[in-house]
Design a protein around this motif. Structure first.
Motif, PDB file in Angstrom:
ATOM      1  N   PHE A  64       0.845  -1.191   0.000  1.00 34.63           N
ATOM      2  CA  PHE A  64       0.000   0.000   0.000  1.00 34.63           C
ATOM      3  C   PHE A  64       0.882   1.243   0.000  1.00 34.63           C
ATOM      4  CE2 PHE A  64      -2.470  -3.349   2.030  1.00 34.63           C
ATOM      5  CZ  PHE A  64      -3.690  -3.254   1.383  1.00 34.63           C
ATOM      6  N   ILE A  65       0.490   2.225  -0.784  1.00 29.45           N
ATOM      7  CA  ILE A  65       1.228   3.490  -0.869  1.00 29.45           C
ATOM      8  C   ILE A  65       0.254   4.638  -0.655  1.00 29.45           C
ATOM      9  CG2 ILE A  65       2.757   4.930  -2.255  1.00 29.45           C
ATOM     10  CD1 ILE A  65       3.383   2.487  -3.977  1.00 29.45           C
ATOM     11  N   CYS A  66       0.669   5.625   0.144  1.00 28.99           N
ATOM     12  CA  CYS A  66      -0.134   6.832   0.326  1.00 28.99           C
ATOM     13  C   CYS A  66       0.823   7.997   0.554  1.00 28.99           C
ATOM     14  CB  CYS A  66      -1.095   6.667   1.498  1.00 28.99           C
ATOM     15  SG  CYS A  66      -2.354   7.971   1.596  1.00 28.99           S
ATOM     16  N   VAL A  67       1.272   8.595  -0.538  1.00 31.18           N
ATOM     17  CA  VAL A  67       2.228   9.701  -0.464  1.00 31.18           C
ATOM     18  C   VAL A  67       1.603  10.958  -1.066  1.00 31.18           C
ATOM     19  CG1 VAL A  67       4.266   8.226  -0.312  1.00 31.18           C
ATOM     20  CG2 VAL A  67       3.363   8.839  -2.573  1.00 31.18           C
ATOM     21  N   GLY A  68       2.439  11.973  -1.372  1.00 29.60           N
ATOM     22  CA  GLY A  68       1.878  13.272  -1.675  1.00 29.60           C
ATOM     23  C   GLY A  68       1.458  13.534  -3.105  1.00 29.60           C
ATOM     24  N   ASN A  69       2.303  13.158  -4.077  1.00 22.49           N
ATOM     25  CA  ASN A  69       2.037  13.541  -5.460  1.00 22.49           C
ATOM     26  C   ASN A  69       2.770  12.619  -6.425  1.00 22.49           C
ATOM     27  OD1 ASN A  69       4.779  14.468  -5.508  1.00 22.49           O
ATOM     28  ND2 ASN A  69       4.115  16.458  -4.724  1.00 22.49           N
ATOM     29  N   ASP A  70       2.735  12.936  -7.707  1.00 28.59           N
ATOM     30  CA  ASP A  70       3.354  12.095  -8.735  1.00 28.59           C
ATOM     31  C   ASP A  70       4.831  11.857  -8.455  1.00 28.59           C
ATOM     32  OD1 ASP A  70       0.848  12.519  -9.864  1.00 28.59           O
ATOM     33  OD2 ASP A  70       1.624  12.837 -11.883  1.00 28.59           O
ATOM     34  N   ASP A  71       5.549  12.926  -8.124  1.00 27.35           N
ATOM     35  CA  ASP A  71       6.989  12.799  -7.906  1.00 27.35           C
ATOM     36  C   ASP A  71       7.294  11.946  -6.687  1.00 27.35           C
ATOM     37  OD1 ASP A  71       7.547  14.318 -10.145  1.00 27.35           O
ATOM     38  OD2 ASP A  71       7.759  16.197  -9.021  1.00 27.35           O
ATOM     39  N   ASP A  72       6.519  12.123  -5.618  1.00 24.63           N
ATOM     40  CA  ASP A  72       6.707  11.296  -4.425  1.00 24.63           C
ATOM     41  C   ASP A  72       6.465   9.827  -4.752  1.00 24.63           C
ATOM     42  OD1 ASP A  72       7.200  13.549  -2.873  1.00 24.63           O
ATOM     43  OD2 ASP A  72       5.102  13.767  -2.299  1.00 24.63           O
ATOM     44  N   LEU A  73       5.473   9.585  -5.577  1.00 25.01           N
ATOM     45  CA  LEU A  73       5.129   8.223  -5.955  1.00 25.01           C
ATOM     46  C   LEU A  73       6.267   7.571  -6.732  1.00 25.01           C
ATOM     47  CD1 LEU A  73       2.877   6.137  -5.846  1.00 25.01           C
ATOM     48  CD2 LEU A  73       1.861   7.214  -7.855  1.00 25.01           C
ATOM     49  N   ARG A  74       6.798   8.294  -7.713  1.00 24.87           N
ATOM     50  CA  ARG A  74       7.935   7.763  -8.470  1.00 24.87           C
ATOM     51  C   ARG A  74       9.129   7.503  -7.555  1.00 24.87           C
ATOM     52  NH1 ARG A  74       6.242  11.977 -12.186  1.00 24.87           N
ATOM     53  NH2 ARG A  74       5.315  11.076 -14.085  1.00 24.87           N
ATOM     54  N   VAL A  94      -1.120  -1.282  -4.284  1.00 26.97           N
ATOM     55  CA  VAL A  94      -2.378  -0.539  -4.176  1.00 26.97           C
ATOM     56  C   VAL A  94      -1.998   0.894  -3.825  1.00 26.97           C
ATOM     57  CG1 VAL A  94      -4.597  -0.335  -2.998  1.00 26.97           C
ATOM     58  CG2 VAL A  94      -3.591  -2.600  -3.386  1.00 26.97           C
ATOM     59  N   ASP A  95      -2.132   1.791  -4.787  1.00 26.20           N
ATOM     60  CA  ASP A  95      -1.673   3.160  -4.599  1.00 26.20           C
ATOM     61  C   ASP A  95      -2.825   4.075  -4.216  1.00 26.20           C
ATOM     62  OD1 ASP A  95      -0.257   5.536  -4.614  1.00 26.20           O
ATOM     63  OD2 ASP A  95      -0.691   5.863  -6.739  1.00 26.20           O
ATOM     64  N   HIS A  96      -2.811   4.531  -2.962  1.00 23.85           N
ATOM     65  CA  HIS A  96      -3.854   5.417  -2.453  1.00 23.85           C
ATOM     66  C   HIS A  96      -3.526   6.896  -2.630  1.00 23.85           C
ATOM     67  CE1 HIS A  96      -6.281   2.229  -0.885  1.00 23.85           C
ATOM     68  NE2 HIS A  96      -5.383   1.824  -0.017  1.00 23.85           N
ATOM     69  N   THR A  97      -2.399   7.209  -3.231  1.00 24.81           N
ATOM     70  CA  THR A  97      -2.050   8.596  -3.496  1.00 24.81           C
ATOM     71  C   THR A  97      -3.060   9.219  -4.454  1.00 24.81           C
ATOM     72  OG1 THR A  97       0.279   7.945  -3.328  1.00 24.81           O
ATOM     73  CG2 THR A  97      -0.180  10.099  -4.322  1.00 24.81           C
ATOM     74  N   THR A  98      -3.437  10.464  -4.209  1.00 25.21           N
ATOM     75  CA  THR A  98      -4.191  11.199  -5.219  1.00 25.21           C
ATOM     76  C   THR A  98      -3.173  11.796  -6.180  1.00 25.21           C
ATOM     77  OG1 THR A  98      -6.031  11.699  -3.741  1.00 25.21           O
ATOM     78  CG2 THR A  98      -5.765  13.116  -5.661  1.00 25.21           C
ATOM     79  N   ALA A  99      -3.122  11.242  -7.375  1.00 21.74           N
ATOM     80  CA  ALA A  99      -2.100  11.595  -8.362  1.00 21.74           C
ATOM     81  C   ALA A  99      -2.761  11.677  -9.736  1.00 21.74           C
ATOM     82  CB  ALA A  99      -0.972  10.566  -8.341  1.00 21.74           C
ATOM     83  N   SER A 100      -1.944  11.818 -10.763  1.00 16.00           N
ATOM     84  CA  SER A 100      -2.488  11.893 -12.117  1.00 16.00           C
ATOM     85  C   SER A 100      -2.788  10.498 -12.661  1.00 16.00           C
ATOM     86  CB  SER A 100      -1.503  12.606 -13.045  1.00 16.00           C
ATOM     87  OG  SER A 100      -0.348  11.817 -13.253  1.00 16.00           O
ATOM     88  N   ALA A 101      -3.715  10.441 -13.593  1.00 17.11           N
ATOM     89  CA  ALA A 101      -3.983   9.174 -14.265  1.00 17.11           C
ATOM     90  C   ALA A 101      -2.777   8.743 -15.092  1.00 17.11           C
ATOM     91  CB  ALA A 101      -5.217   9.304 -15.151  1.00 17.11           C
ATOM     92  N   ASN A 102      -2.025   9.714 -15.616  1.00 16.97           N
ATOM     93  CA  ASN A 102      -0.854   9.401 -16.436  1.00 16.97           C
ATOM     94  C   ASN A 102       0.213   8.674 -15.644  1.00 16.97           C
ATOM     95  OD1 ASN A 102      -1.915  10.461 -18.761  1.00 16.97           O
ATOM     96  ND2 ASN A 102      -0.805  12.397 -18.656  1.00 16.97           N
ATOM     97  N   VAL A 103       0.481   9.126 -14.415  1.00 16.95           N
ATOM     98  CA  VAL A 103       1.520   8.463 -13.636  1.00 16.95           C
ATOM     99  C   VAL A 103       1.072   7.061 -13.239  1.00 16.95           C
ATOM    100  CG1 VAL A 103       0.935   9.193 -11.255  1.00 16.95           C
ATOM    101  CG2 VAL A 103       3.317   8.892 -11.925  1.00 16.95           C
ATOM    102  N   ALA A 104      -0.218   6.874 -13.017  1.00 22.92           N
ATOM    103  CA  ALA A 104      -0.732   5.534 -12.712  1.00 22.92           C
ATOM    104  C   ALA A 104      -0.472   4.582 -13.878  1.00 22.92           C
ATOM    105  CB  ALA A 104      -2.223   5.596 -12.396  1.00 22.92           C
ATOM    106  N   ARG A 105      -0.754   5.040 -15.097  1.00 29.20           N
ATOM    107  CA  ARG A 105      -0.534   4.195 -16.273  1.00 29.20           C
ATOM    108  C   ARG A 105       0.961   3.934 -16.491  1.00 29.20           C
ATOM    109  NH1 ARG A 105      -4.207   8.343 -18.604  1.00 29.20           N
ATOM    110  NH2 ARG A 105      -6.353   7.613 -18.264  1.00 29.20           N
ATOM    111  N   GLU A 106       1.752   4.969 -16.295  1.00 28.44           N
ATOM    112  CA  GLU A 106       3.201   4.845 -16.458  1.00 28.44           C
ATOM    113  C   GLU A 106       3.784   3.798 -15.507  1.00 28.44           C
ATOM    114  OE1 GLU A 106       6.837   7.401 -14.610  1.00 28.44           O
ATOM    115  OE2 GLU A 106       5.277   8.557 -15.613  1.00 28.44           O
ATOM    116  N   LEU A 107       3.412   3.882 -14.243  1.00 23.10           N
ATOM    117  CA  LEU A 107       3.966   2.973 -13.246  1.00 23.10           C
ATOM    118  C   LEU A 107       3.380   1.573 -13.378  1.00 23.10           C
ATOM    119  CD1 LEU A 107       4.047   5.424 -10.217  1.00 23.10           C
ATOM    120  CD2 LEU A 107       5.985   4.609 -11.577  1.00 23.10           C
TER     121      LEU A 107
END
Length: 290
Positions: A64-74, A94-107
């Motif tokens: 489970f991940i819950c961080v701040g933004n796209d960059d934190d997620l990467r 399971v990524d609970h970060t509120t981030a972009s749809a693009n970074v979700a697809r990328e990762l």
């Protein structure tokens, strides 16, 4: 069923969410960039803490991940000591970060190459929902992976649903924030109007909350708004981040979000007035300053 889980990110949401997993009997290993938060978590719950994201996930079946933004997620997923370098084949992120749809697809694509599945799973319900285990979870990804994680998510969620392929959860969260922005602005204007008209706004709210104007914001925020109390809840800084993501996505898919863009600028006014960490209901404070 007891499984090995890792929880990356122990902010105001992640801290209690990881705690619910521990209380449900799972073997929880936590990681937080600021180690003192992980140490604090260890004094409240049973589990282990790790020094890096990679060491936290090496034995985990679900991450489970819950961080701040796209960059934190990467930053927690990629790199030599990141999740992808150390997670075992067959694990699910399971990524609970509120981030972009693009970074979700990328990762998700990078994870697939490592035989790790990825679900984007932003949540709604705020800090109170996390603490009470009453979050709503919006997911994107594979049905088989959702079926595996859904009983585990139930430890801190009152409702979850798979909404489509990877990225769908983030898109749904954008819709959620768009709705909230408009409702809070409407509530702020109504209270401002009522105060200027000399009405007992608390009494009015008691009446109109029983009719078509009722909303979660009215039920849970109107009383504190009338008292000018904003030092709690979901921060304006985070709301502007979320609305920025939604507005960027709208430009890509051709959506017109005129009201959302306007409310985003109203939140910018609150920031300029020093309300960066105020709750999103502080739109009323802006009207008092105008």
């Amino acid at each position: 069923m007891t499984i090995n889980v890792a929880f990356i990110g122990l902010g105001v949401m992640g801290f209690p969410m990881a705690g619910h997993l521990a209380n449900a009997g799972h073997n929880v290993t936590v990681y937080n960039r600021t180690q003192s938060k992980a140490q604090s978590w260890m004094t409240s719950y049973q589990g282990e803490m790790a020094q890096t994201p990679g060491s936290a996930v090496k034995n985990a079946d679900i991450i489970f991940i819950c961080v701040g933004n796209d960059d934190d997620l990467r930053s927690v997923i990629l790199g030599e000591r990141g999740i992808l370098a150390c997670a075992k084949n067959g694990a699910i992120i399971v990524d609970h970060t509120t981030a972009s749809a693009n970074v979700a697809r990328e990762l998700a694509e990078l994870c697939q190459a490592k035989e790790i599945d990825f679900l984007d799973a932003p949540v709604s319900g705020g800090q109170a929902g996390a603490e009470k285990g009453q979050l709503t979870v919006m997911l994107g990804g594979q049905q088989a992976s959702y079926v595996r994680v859904q009983p585990i998510i139930d430890a801190y969620a009152k409702f979850s649903q798979l909404l489509g392929p990877v990225g769908s959860g983030q898109l749904a969260k954008m819709m959620n924030q768009i709705c909230i922005a408009g409702v809070v602005q409407g509530l702020a204007e109504a209270l401002h109007f009522g105060q200027n008209a000399g009405l007992d706004c608390s009494a009015v709210i008691d009446v109109i909350s029983q009719g078509a104007a009722q909303s979660w914001q009215m039920e849970n925020r109107s009383s504190t708004m009338l008292k000018g109390q904003y030092d709690f809840g979901f921060a304006v800084d985070w709301m502007r981040k979320d609305l920025g993501i939604a507005l960027d996505e709208a430009r890509k898919n051709g959506s017109t979000l005129a009201l959302t863009a306007l409310v985003d600028q109203f939140y910018a006014d609150v920031q300029r007035q020093g309300g960066n960490r105020f709750d999103t209901s502080s739109l009323l404070a802006r009207l008092h300053h105008s």
